[in-house]
Design an enzyme around this catalytic site. Structure first.
Site, PDB file in Angstrom:
ATOM      1  N   TYR A 109      24.301  14.246  -6.251  1.00 30.67           N
ATOM      2  CA  TYR A 109      23.114  13.530  -5.774  1.00 30.67           C
ATOM      3  C   TYR A 109      23.254  12.018  -5.947  1.00 30.67           C
ATOM      4  O   TYR A 109      23.842  11.563  -6.926  1.00 30.67           O
ATOM      5  CB  TYR A 109      21.889  13.999  -6.562  1.00 30.67           C
ATOM      6  CG  TYR A 109      20.619  13.325  -6.132  1.00 30.67           C
ATOM      7  CD1 TYR A 109      19.965  13.741  -4.994  1.00 30.67           C
ATOM      8  CD2 TYR A 109      20.092  12.253  -6.855  1.00 30.67           C
ATOM      9  CE1 TYR A 109      18.800  13.108  -4.575  1.00 30.67           C
ATOM     10  CE2 TYR A 109      18.934  11.622  -6.446  1.00 30.67           C
ATOM     11  CZ  TYR A 109      18.286  12.048  -5.303  1.00 30.67           C
ATOM     12  OH  TYR A 109      17.147  11.418  -4.888  1.00 30.67           O
ATOM     13  N   TRP A 111      21.937   7.876  -4.099  1.00 33.04           N
ATOM     14  CA  TRP A 111      21.590   7.051  -2.944  1.00 33.04           C
ATOM     15  C   TRP A 111      22.784   6.348  -2.325  1.00 33.04           C
ATOM     16  O   TRP A 111      22.690   5.819  -1.233  1.00 33.04           O
ATOM     17  CB  TRP A 111      20.552   6.010  -3.365  1.00 33.04           C
ATOM     18  CG  TRP A 111      19.150   6.448  -3.121  1.00 33.04           C
ATOM     19  CD1 TRP A 111      18.546   7.586  -3.587  1.00 33.04           C
ATOM     20  CD2 TRP A 111      18.169   5.752  -2.345  1.00 33.04           C
ATOM     21  NE1 TRP A 111      17.253   7.631  -3.145  1.00 33.04           N
ATOM     22  CE2 TRP A 111      16.992   6.524  -2.395  1.00 33.04           C
ATOM     23  CE3 TRP A 111      18.166   4.557  -1.639  1.00 33.04           C
ATOM     24  CZ2 TRP A 111      15.813   6.128  -1.741  1.00 33.04           C
ATOM     25  CZ3 TRP A 111      16.992   4.159  -0.996  1.00 33.04           C
ATOM     26  CH2 TRP A 111      15.831   4.949  -1.042  1.00 33.04           C
TER      27      TRP A 111
HETATM   28  N1  LIG Z   1      13.002   8.629 -15.765  1.00 39.76           N
HETATM   29  C1  LIG Z   1      13.135   8.548 -14.437  1.00 39.76           C
HETATM   30  N2  LIG Z   1      14.305   8.874 -13.847  1.00 39.76           N
HETATM   31  C2  LIG Z   1      14.421   8.788 -12.527  1.00 39.76           C
HETATM   32  C3  LIG Z   1      13.341   8.363 -11.711  1.00 39.76           C
HETATM   33  C4  LIG Z   1      12.118   8.044 -12.358  1.00 39.76           C
HETATM   34  O1  LIG Z   1      11.120   7.683 -11.722  1.00 39.76           O
HETATM   35  N3  LIG Z   1      12.056   8.126 -13.721  1.00 39.76           N
HETATM   36  N4  LIG Z   1      13.493   8.284 -10.357  1.00 39.76           N
HETATM   37  C5  LIG Z   1      14.458   9.202  -9.751  1.00 39.76           C
HETATM   38  C6  LIG Z   1      14.691   8.907  -8.342  1.00 39.76           C
HETATM   39  S1  LIG Z   1      13.302   8.900  -7.340  1.00 39.76           S
HETATM   40  C7  LIG Z   1      15.919   8.738  -7.809  1.00 39.76           C
HETATM   41  S2  LIG Z   1      16.078   8.657  -6.113  1.00 39.76           S
HETATM   42  C8  LIG Z   1      17.123   8.705  -8.658  1.00 39.76           C
HETATM   43  C9  LIG Z   1      18.184   7.691  -8.177  1.00 39.76           C
HETATM   44  O2  LIG Z   1      19.414   8.033  -8.706  1.00 39.76           O
HETATM   45  P1  LIG Z   1      20.777   7.575  -7.996  1.00 39.76           P
HETATM   46  O3  LIG Z   1      20.625   7.613  -6.528  1.00 39.76           O
HETATM   47  O4  LIG Z   1      21.878   8.365  -8.595  1.00 39.76           O
HETATM   48  O5  LIG Z   1      20.881   6.070  -8.492  1.00 39.76           O
HETATM   49  P2  LIG Z   1      21.741   4.859  -7.935  1.00 39.76           P
HETATM   50  O6  LIG Z   1      21.725   3.826  -9.008  1.00 39.76           O
HETATM   51  O7  LIG Z   1      21.263   4.459  -6.598  1.00 39.76           O
HETATM   52  O8  LIG Z   1      23.206   5.482  -7.867  1.00 39.76           O
HETATM   53  C10 LIG Z   1      24.062   5.280  -6.798  1.00 39.76           C
HETATM   54  C11 LIG Z   1      25.462   5.096  -7.330  1.00 39.76           C
HETATM   55  O9  LIG Z   1      26.359   5.112  -6.232  1.00 39.76           O
HETATM   56  C12 LIG Z   1      27.286   4.040  -6.358  1.00 39.76           C
HETATM   57  N5  LIG Z   1      27.692   3.673  -4.989  1.00 39.76           N
HETATM   58  C13 LIG Z   1      27.080   2.825  -4.139  1.00 39.76           C
HETATM   59  N6  LIG Z   1      27.731   2.781  -2.961  1.00 39.76           N
HETATM   60  C14 LIG Z   1      28.786   3.620  -3.071  1.00 39.76           C
HETATM   61  C15 LIG Z   1      29.831   4.003  -2.181  1.00 39.76           C
HETATM   62  O10 LIG Z   1      29.909   3.577  -1.036  1.00 39.76           O
HETATM   63  N7  LIG Z   1      30.732   4.912  -2.644  1.00 39.76           N
HETATM   64  C16 LIG Z   1      30.672   5.426  -3.908  1.00 39.76           C
HETATM   65  N8  LIG Z   1      31.600   6.312  -4.261  1.00 39.76           N
HETATM   66  N9  LIG Z   1      29.704   5.051  -4.770  1.00 39.76           N
HETATM   67  C17 LIG Z   1      28.765   4.189  -4.361  1.00 39.76           C
HETATM   68  C18 LIG Z   1      26.553   2.960  -7.100  1.00 39.76           C
HETATM   69  O11 LIG Z   1      27.459   2.098  -7.750  1.00 39.76           O
HETATM   70  C19 LIG Z   1      25.657   3.776  -8.034  1.00 39.76           C
HETATM   71  O12 LIG Z   1      26.257   3.971  -9.288  1.00 39.76           O
HETATM   72  O13 LIG Z   1      16.752   8.406 -10.018  1.00 39.76           O
HETATM   73  C20 LIG Z   1      15.788   9.322 -10.502  1.00 39.76           C
HETATM   74  N10 LIG Z   1      15.609   9.122 -11.930  1.00 39.76           N
HETATM   75  N1  LIG Z   2      12.457  -1.999  -5.892  1.00 40.21           N
HETATM   76  C1  LIG Z   2      12.689  -0.676  -5.815  1.00 40.21           C
HETATM   77  N2  LIG Z   2      12.032   0.063  -4.888  1.00 40.21           N
HETATM   78  C2  LIG Z   2      12.241   1.393  -4.821  1.00 40.21           C
HETATM   79  C3  LIG Z   2      13.185   2.050  -5.647  1.00 40.21           C
HETATM   80  C4  LIG Z   2      13.870   1.246  -6.625  1.00 40.21           C
HETATM   81  O1  LIG Z   2      14.691   1.751  -7.409  1.00 40.21           O
HETATM   82  N3  LIG Z   2      13.593  -0.098  -6.669  1.00 40.21           N
HETATM   83  N4  LIG Z   2      13.409   3.388  -5.513  1.00 40.21           N
HETATM   84  C5  LIG Z   2      12.978   4.043  -4.278  1.00 40.21           C
HETATM   85  C6  LIG Z   2      12.895   5.504  -4.449  1.00 40.21           C
HETATM   86  S1  LIG Z   2      14.344   6.388  -4.519  1.00 40.21           S
HETATM   87  C7  LIG Z   2      11.729   6.178  -4.515  1.00 40.21           C
HETATM   88  S2  LIG Z   2      11.742   7.876  -4.652  1.00 40.21           S
HETATM   89  C8  LIG Z   2      10.434   5.477  -4.479  1.00 40.21           C
HETATM   90  C9  LIG Z   2       9.584   5.996  -5.617  1.00 40.21           C
HETATM   91  O2  LIG Z   2       8.267   5.792  -5.425  1.00 40.21           O
HETATM   92  P1  LIG Z   2       7.280   6.121  -6.628  1.00 40.21           P
HETATM   93  O3  LIG Z   2       7.755   7.308  -7.358  1.00 40.21           O
HETATM   94  O4  LIG Z   2       5.917   6.187  -6.104  1.00 40.21           O
HETATM   95  O5  LIG Z   2       7.501   4.804  -7.505  1.00 40.21           O
HETATM   96  P2  LIG Z   2       7.362   4.461  -9.053  1.00 40.21           P
HETATM   97  O6  LIG Z   2       7.552   2.998  -9.135  1.00 40.21           O
HETATM   98  O7  LIG Z   2       8.264   5.310  -9.856  1.00 40.21           O
HETATM   99  O8  LIG Z   2       5.879   4.840  -9.396  1.00 40.21           O
HETATM  100  C10 LIG Z   2       4.793   4.137  -8.792  1.00 40.21           C
HETATM  101  C11 LIG Z   2       3.691   3.935  -9.790  1.00 40.21           C
HETATM  102  O9  LIG Z   2       3.057   5.170 -10.123  1.00 40.21           O
HETATM  103  C12 LIG Z   2       2.338   4.950 -11.315  1.00 40.21           C
HETATM  104  N5  LIG Z   2       2.186   6.179 -12.049  1.00 40.21           N
HETATM  105  C13 LIG Z   2       3.077   6.744 -12.891  1.00 40.21           C
HETATM  106  N6  LIG Z   2       2.574   7.883 -13.400  1.00 40.21           N
HETATM  107  C14 LIG Z   2       1.344   8.041 -12.865  1.00 40.21           C
HETATM  108  C15 LIG Z   2       0.321   9.021 -12.990  1.00 40.21           C
HETATM  109  O10 LIG Z   2       0.458  10.020 -13.674  1.00 40.21           O
HETATM  110  N7  LIG Z   2      -0.808   8.830 -12.264  1.00 40.21           N
HETATM  111  C16 LIG Z   2      -0.994   7.758 -11.463  1.00 40.21           C
HETATM  112  N8  LIG Z   2      -2.105   7.675 -10.764  1.00 40.21           N
HETATM  113  N9  LIG Z   2      -0.043   6.804 -11.335  1.00 40.21           N
HETATM  114  C17 LIG Z   2       1.097   6.953 -12.018  1.00 40.21           C
HETATM  115  C18 LIG Z   2       3.137   3.965 -12.117  1.00 40.21           C
HETATM  116  O11 LIG Z   2       2.291   2.967 -12.645  1.00 40.21           O
HETATM  117  C19 LIG Z   2       4.172   3.465 -11.140  1.00 40.21           C
HETATM  118  O12 LIG Z   2       4.323   2.060 -11.156  1.00 40.21           O
HETATM  119  O13 LIG Z   2      10.608   4.085  -4.651  1.00 40.21           O
HETATM  120  C20 LIG Z   2      11.623   3.535  -3.810  1.00 40.21           C
HETATM  121  N10 LIG Z   2      11.545   2.093  -3.887  1.00 40.21           N
HETATM  122 MO   LIG Z   3      13.977   8.448  -5.135  1.00 38.53          MO
END
Ligand SMILES: Nc1nc2c(c(=O)[nH]1)N[C@H]1C(S)=C(S)[C@@H](COP(=O)(O)OP(=O)(O)OC[C@H]3O[C@@H](n4cnc5c(=O)[nH]c(N)nc54)[C@H](O)[C@@H]3O)O[C@H]1N2
Ligand SMILES: Nc1nc2c(c(=O)[nH]1)N[C@H]1C(S)=C(S)[C@@H](COP(=O)(O)OP(=O)(O)OC[C@H]3O[C@@H](n4cnc5c(=O)[nH]c(N)nc54)[C@H](O)[C@@H]3O)O[C@H]1N2
Ligand SMILES: [Mo]
Length: 770
Positions: A109, A111
């Protein structure tokens, strides 16, 4: 002097020029609000954190006894590309021959990066399918719970829920937006695949100027853009379902629910109403009941319910709400709330899942398909819900349940990862470290020495987008970009395609994997899908060379017709929802039959298990682990913009001044956050934009253990996943629950260890001196 060349990223289109050792970046001229994340890009060109040569973990190379136990605390030896390719090919050959594809985890998994061809996930899945398949993962960390519940109750994910309400309709018609989880503008900086224009701010401002009201329900005040006036309801994390039930109770008790809509478009309201009004459990879910749980007064709840019934109201539910214990429920209950209001399918009213969480949600649909690399078919049926990775590695053969299925974890010997960072995205990192010590071999393609790379056996240096040509395009975005190579590959980095091609050649699968096309030939080939659709629709349809020459292309978009929700409203028998009943399922027979956790088949309030399990006096604070504003996940944490936000090299944690005062913590102090799972250091920022009792530490600081050899190291940099719990949302979706956890915090009094995770790796040499 070279000129600026077009390029693209998940956080926006830009152009770049490399000159005298410096990469200069300019945002796309048509982007009204370019993302500050662009400021992280220049460091790619020369960061010491980059992986420069193939590297092998010493214990693995020497096949030392119990070498897997040293993962995360071993030396690395750099080798040549031919050596690395041979090692990987031989190991894949061994594992496929002796154990078959069911021993290979290729879920991988992550991005990765923008670009339709060099998309790491497509590349690795295609490669492993050519070898005979792999154990895959289903769903995402983003939307694990929603993507399972929504199909049961509203129809296929990303259809009615996200393709019905547009920003244009909100600007035109919405009178009240009730945003559960807010609409943190930082999140709209990003969309997977790219963003031609960041439009959320101007759209919200437009609606606001027309007089629309916004209610932001979140523990953080800045979860709504500051330029529009929003009312902040500072909810206790994890309690939204209680609040929604309280609102629903007011609607039902005061007869403000839309009975005609409920009758015509939904099933099972009566059974839900029995629960809501407490007819069978003797517990009416009144505003007072809700207030007690969620920390918002009964009066406020009642006022809000009445306003929602009176005005053209849009209910939105963020991703974050469902990335938590029983995360399926707030998504479902949000739908039920909107159904009770009866505005689903009306212009600017109804329900939208995750509006504002990603920059392109709420934009109109594209009228043509985008170029996509075929991943071929995986002959193997075995899968895990994506966030069950550590469970899988720790419990081969173990039983688990998921969405009505009884399944077993496979016995994984080899893990292959490209384009993701599990030591960023997974929960309970100490547990993940234990899990990563189980397989025989872990292979990773990485651009940088992330913590995942530091736990792998074979690390192959991958290029970033700026080191290669690609086509940039994303769903709902009308800008297609000729992503041109801006710099030469750093060190000996190679494209994932080139790496897989070389390994495939070794294994006699070169023709199957590459179909005898060069990377450049693939771009032309993939572009053809879109070109033909453009030509067929009578649109501007340049050939690939011309597109490349122009640097970009505007794609046609579909009209704003209210999408599937409008069609359903207009004629529910001609355009039924793709649910078992064809209607919105307030009660789901299917879910009731799963017989999970006695929810009874309708949205249900569960106090979080985390709350129940943890002694409140020991870990009294909620920690919100949300997305970082200064980077995308862990990507380019070494970039200038991300580093400019660190304090004393540490990730900032925001603490309410009252909670800080009670612990003698001052602004700028290094603090230690801890619970029964782990601990980390971070730098305190005192802020009353955080609800009392809540702290916020965003994800993405690269995990750096104080003692890599320890079973329970402390992260000295500030990665919240050392604290989060690794349990599925429920047996229904088994989604990730990383958004919130319970912790305590104290001022850190010891010597503050230096953060070194962005410094260059040091390598050892083996006997041959290679
Ligand atoms: N506690 C907590 N944990 C969370 C979340 C949270 O809200 N709270 N959010 C979750 C969510 S929504 C998401 S989507 C995940 C994100 O988790 P990931 O998608 O795993 O996070 P990224 O840091 O985007 O990791 C992408 C990696 O790919 C590498 N990369 C970039 N381009 C390339 C390429 O072209 N080739 C190769 N081989 N590598 C490349 C980058 O260097 C990076 O290390 O995290 C989740 N984890
Ligand atoms: N700059 C930036 N933008 C991103 C990403 C990033 O890594 N960086 N990641 C992208 C990805 S993969 C995803 S999936 C989306 C994620 O989108 P979301 O999951 O919606 O984003 P978060 O910032 O994790 O959470 C949004 C807000 O929800 C609030 N929140 C947390 N827990 C609760 C709760 O129990 N109740 C309520 N009402 N609010 C709560 C927190 O205050 C938090 O700031 O964002 C995307 N956009
Ligand atoms: Mo995500």
């Amino acid at each position: 002097m070279s000129s600026f060349k077009p390029h693209s990223s998940h956080w926006g289109a830009f152009s770049g020029r490399y000159e005298n050792g410096t990469l200069h970046i300019r945002p796309h001229p048509d982007d009204p609000h370019p993302s500050p994340l662009l400021g992280n890009i220049p460091a790619i060109a020369d960061s010491p954190a980059r992986v420069r040569r193939p590297a092998i973990r010493r214990g693995w190379l020497e096949q030392a006894p119990a070498h897997a136990k040293k993962r995360g605390a071993d030396d690395y030896i750099e080798v040549s590309w031919p050596q690395a390719v041979e090692l990987v090919a031989n190991e894949l050959h061994r594992v496929y021959r002796d154990f078959g594809p069911q021993a290979v985890f290729g879920g991988s998994y992550g991005w990765s990066s923008a670009g339709r061809f060099h998309h790491a996930q497509s590349q690795i899945h295609r490669f492993l399918n050519v070898l005979g398949g792999y154990v895959r993962s289903v769903n995402t960390y983003s939307s694990g719970a929603a993507s399972v519940i929504i199909p049961h109750v509203l129809g296929p994910y990303d259809t009615v829920d996200r393709k019905s309400v547009t920003w244009d309709a909100i600007e035109r018609s919405t009178e009240l937006v009730v945003a559960f989880g807010g609409m943190a503008i930082k999140n709209a900086d990003v969309h997977g695949g790219g963003i031609g224009a960041h439009i959320v701010r101007p759209k919200l401002s437009g609606a606001s100027a027309r007089g629309a009201r916004f209610v932001s329900i979140t523990p953080l005040k800045d979860d709504f853009p500051s330029e529009v006036n929003s009312e902040w309801l500072a909810i206790i994390p994890g309690t939204d379902v209680a609040l929604m039930l309280g609102i629903a109770h007011v609607l039902a008790a005061e007869g403000m629910h839309d009975r005609e809509f409920i009758e015509r478009y939904t099933v099972g309201y009566e059974r839900f109403e029995d629960y809501l009004l407490g007819r069978n459990d003797g517990l009416p879910k009144t505003a007072e009941w809700a207030a007690e749980i969620c920390g918002i007064s009964a009066e406020t709840i009642r006022d809000l319910a009445r306003a929602m019934a009176r005005l053209r109201t849009l209910v939105t539910v963020s991703h974050s709400l469902q990335r938590a214990d029983y995360g399926e429920q707030p998504v479902w209950m949000g739908i039920v709330l909107a159904a009770m209001l009866g505005q689903i399918g009306l212009d600017g009213g109804g329900y939208s899942y995750s509006l504002g969480a990603l920059g392109n949600i709420g934009k109109r649909q594209l009228a043509v398909p985008l170029p996509t690399l075929s991943q071929f078919k995986n002959p193997l049926a075995d899968y895990i819900p994506v966030a069950r990775i550590a469970d899988m590695l720790l419990n081969p053969g173990g039983e688990f349940q998921y969405n009505g299925n009884d399944l077993h974890y496979p016995d994984i010997r080899l893990v292959y990862w490209a384009g993701g960072n599990p030591f960023h995205h997974h929960q309970d990192l100490n547990r993940l470290r234990a899990a990563f010590r189980r397989p025989e071999t872990i292979i990773v393609h990485e651009t940088a020495w992330t913590s995942t790379a530091r736990h792998a056996d074979i690390v192959l240096p991958a290029t970033t987008t700026i080191e290669r040509d690609d086509i940039g395009a994303a769903d709902r975005d009308d800008l297609m970009v000729a992503m041109k190579k801006l710099i030469e590959p750093v060190g000996e980095a190679r494209d994932d395609y080139e790496i897989f091609s070389a390994i495939a050649r070794h294994l006699g699968k070169f023709d199957a994997f590459t179909e005898n096309r060069t990377a450049r030939e693939w771009l032309g080939f993939l572009f053809e899908t879109t070109r033909q659709a453009l030509a067929a629709g009578g649109h501007d349809a340049p050939n690939f060379e011309e597109f490349w020459e122009r640097g970009e292309l505007r794609l046609p978009i579909k009209p704003d017709d209210g999408g599937p929700a409008r069609a359903f409203r207009d004629d529910p028998s001609a355009s039924p929802l793709q649910t078992p009943s064809g209607k919105i399922e307030i009660f789901s027979r299917t879910i009731a039959a799963f017989d999970y956790d006695d929810c009874g088949g309708h949205p249900y309030w569960y106090p979080a298990r985390a709350e129940a399990a943890v002694d409140k006096t020991i870990y009294p604070l909620h920690l919100v682990c949300n997305q970082p504003h200064q980077r995308l996940h862990s990507q380019l944490d070494y970039g200038d913009f991300s580093r400019s936000t660190k304090i004393k090299d540490r990730e900032p944690v925001r603490i309410n001044p009252a909670d800080a005062a009670a612990r003698d913590i001052e602004d700028g102090d290094i603090v230690r956050l801890f619970n029964n799972r782990g601990s980390c250091l971070a730098a305190a920022i005192l802020s009353d934009e955080v609800r009392q009792g809540v702290m916020q530490l965003s994800t993405g600081a690269w995990f750096e253990p104080d003692d890599p050899k320890s079973e329970h190291p402390m992260c000295i940099h500030g990665n919240p996943n050392i604290l989060t719990q690794d349990i599925g949302t429920s047996r229904l979706a088994q989604g990730c629950t990383g958004q919130i956890t319970k912790v305590e915090v104290e001022r850190f009094s010891g010597d503050t260890p230096q953060v070194r995770v962005f410094e260059a790796m040091t390598f050892v040499t083996n006997e041959n001196g290679s």
